[in-house]
Write an enzyme that holds these catalytic residues in place. Sequence first.
Site, PDB file in Angstrom:
ATOM      1  N   GLU A  23      43.219 141.008 -52.011  1.00 46.15           N
ATOM      2  CA  GLU A  23      42.592 142.346 -52.655  1.00 46.15           C
ATOM      3  C   GLU A  23      41.633 143.091 -52.143  1.00 46.15           C
ATOM      4  O   GLU A  23      41.584 144.215 -52.126  1.00 46.15           O
ATOM      5  CB  GLU A  23      42.401 141.927 -54.074  1.00 46.15           C
ATOM      6  N   HIS A  92      45.185 134.848 -65.083  1.00 54.31           N
ATOM      7  CA  HIS A  92      46.274 135.764 -64.844  1.00 54.31           C
ATOM      8  C   HIS A  92      46.480 136.362 -66.194  1.00 54.31           C
ATOM      9  O   HIS A  92      47.559 137.061 -66.378  1.00 54.31           O
ATOM     10  CB  HIS A  92      47.498 135.221 -64.223  1.00 54.31           C
TER      11      HIS A  92
END
Length: 289
Positions: A23, A92
Amino acid sequence: MRLTKGLVGDFGRQRIRDTPIAESGFVGAGVGAAATGLRPVVDLMYVGFLGVCGDQILNNAAKIHYMFGGKVKVPLTIMTGIGAGTNSAAQHSETVYSVFTHYPGLKVVAPSNPYNAKGLYAASIRDDDPVIICNNRQLMGIRFDVDVPEESYTVPLGQADVAREGTDVTLLGISYMTQICLQAAEDLAAQGYSAEVIDLLSLSPMDDEAILESVRKTRRIVIVDEDYPRCSMAGDIAALVAEEAFDYLDAPPKRVTPPHTSVPYSMPLEALFVPTKEQVVAAALETLE
């Protein structure tokens, strides 16, 4: 989430780039591409991964325009997944959009149905500032009776929507929580109460006047927010109402949020974590009775 499925066939590998799951790298590349004149759309799969690329978003994307005296624009769009209820565990399943709203220079939106999703995406990509689009994964499994035009259109950033008119209590929802508010409004109607549902849509900038106008009419508000309760959108909106519409209130603002805990992996516990229609109805009745 398959949101980008088929794009590479339509637009080719010069415009669609598949990256390693890193990321800090691909978000940083998006910031650089935006600063040099492109309009990249970056897929940050889960909002909880903000911790990996926080420097790129919070210190670079949010501040470059300001630090360069307005000479550099950052028309970057970051799409990310939010929301519990899919048994994906704590890292998540978060809904931490409030973190982005804390930083000047970032815009944050949260669609609630296919129509405003398409319009908000178009508006975000055309905007000259970095915009975070928060997609709740629970919404992806719902079929909506909503017409989505084939032609291009935009839903303006910074404007809330009145999803349902009412007179007795305001239910304010964000993303999937708007659907929960609409369900709660149906239950309240069966009990003889008229609930107005405000779909916030744009978290930053926020449509303060739409919220206050509704509260001045109904004199009560229940704020439904899936983010953690501390330093949250729910807390910010409750403070806005208390400061700007106190004299109109017939009951204190109520917040319906998850507990201040990580999202459980256990499915029975996760079901207790996400705000429910029943909790919203109970909160509304408490303000009404």
